[in-house]
Design an enzyme around this catalytic site. Sequence first.
Site, PDB file in Angstrom:
ATOM      1  N   HIS A 135       0.872  -1.260   0.036  1.00 42.67           N
ATOM      2  CA  HIS A 135      -0.091  -0.009   0.065  1.00 42.67           C
ATOM      3  C   HIS A 135       0.999   1.290   0.248  1.00 42.67           C
ATOM      4  CE1 HIS A 135      -3.102  -2.755   1.339  1.00 42.67           C
ATOM      5  NE2 HIS A 135      -3.857  -1.932   0.868  1.00 42.67           N
ATOM      6  N   LYS A 139      -1.107   4.899   4.529  1.00 44.54           N
ATOM      7  CA  LYS A 139      -2.281   3.825   5.125  1.00 44.54           C
ATOM      8  C   LYS A 139      -1.846   3.883   6.674  1.00 44.54           C
ATOM      9  CE  LYS A 139      -4.385  -0.498   4.637  1.00 44.54           C
ATOM     10  NZ  LYS A 139      -5.660  -0.171   4.866  1.00 44.54           N
TER      11      LYS A 139
END
Length: 249
Positions: A135, A139
Site C-alpha cells: 500500500h 495508510k
Amino acid sequence: MTTLRVAVLGAAGRMGRTVVEAVQGAPGLELVAALDRSDDVGALADTGAQVAVDFTVPSVTEANVTALVRQGIHAVVGTTGWTEESLGRVRAELAGRPEVGVLVAPNFALGAVLAVRFAAMAARWFESAEVVELHHPDKVDAPSGTARHTAEAIARARAAVGLGPMPDATQGADSARGAEVDGVRVHAVRLRGLTAHEEILLGNPGEQLTIRHDSFDRVSFVPGVLHAVRAIGGRPGLTVGLDQLLDLG
Ligand SMILES: NC(=O)c1ccc[n+]([C@@H]2O[C@H](COP(=O)([O-])OP(=O)(O)OC[C@H]3O[C@@H](n4cnc5c(N)ncnc54)[C@H](O)[C@@H]3O)[C@@H](O)[C@H]2O)c1
C-alpha cells in the site's frame, strides 16, 4: 424498469463523491439525497430513499445505520471500524424491522473480494501459503484488514482439512518473517507510488500459484457498491462481506 431511490451519506467525502457520481450515472437508480456532516439522517425517509450508502467515519456509521433501520431504509455500508459488538447491536435493531437489509462490507473491490475467495478455495491443496499486501505509505494500519481477512480465510480452509503448521525458517530475526495471523505469515509493504495491492502466494514442491489483485483507483469500489445497492432489498437482515451477495456458491 422501476427506479430505486438512493441516498448517499458522507457525500462530500472522497468515496461519497465517487458514489454520488456513480449513482447519478447508473441505470435504474435515482439519487434522492446527498448528506454530509451537518445533515439530519433521521429525516431521510422524507426524501423517499429506499437504500442509503454510508461512507462516513467510524464514529458515526453505527448511529447512521440505526437511524436508517428505524426508518425502514436498507443500508449499504463501506465505512470501516465495525466490531462484533457494533454488528450485534445492528442485528438487535433489525429484529424489530425484519424486512430491512443491511450490508457491512470492508472491501467493495470485486477483485479483492474474489481474490480472498480464490485463496480460500486453493489453500487446502498447498503446503505453504503467505500473504503480501502493498500500500501507499499514508495508510495508517498494517497489515491491511483485507490481508488479515485473507489470512484468516486461508487458516480456516487449512484447519478444515487438518493441515498442520507450514514449514518455516528455524533461525533469524522474527520480524523478517512478517506478522502471523492465525498461523499464516502476512507481509506489509509501504511504498510511495503504490495504491492498494495484495498477493497470495501458495506453494507446493515444484510449483507456485500466485493470486494478485491491484486496486489503482477508488472507482474500483463502484461496481461492488452499485451491485450491493441493487441487491440489498432482497437480502433482509445483516450481511457482512460483499462476497455474500456475489452468488459464489
Ligand atoms: N469498504 C470499502 O471498500 C472502502 C473503500 C474506501 C474507503 N472505505 C472507508 O469509507 C470511509 C470513508 O472514506 P473516505 O476516504 O471517503 O473518507 P472521507 O474523510 O473523505 O469522507 C468521509 C465523509 O463523511 C462525512 N461525515 C462525517 N460525519 C458525518 C455524519 N454524521 N453524517 C454524514 N456524513 C458525515 C465527512 O464530512 C466526510 O465528507 C472510511 O471509513 C474508509 O476507510 C471503505
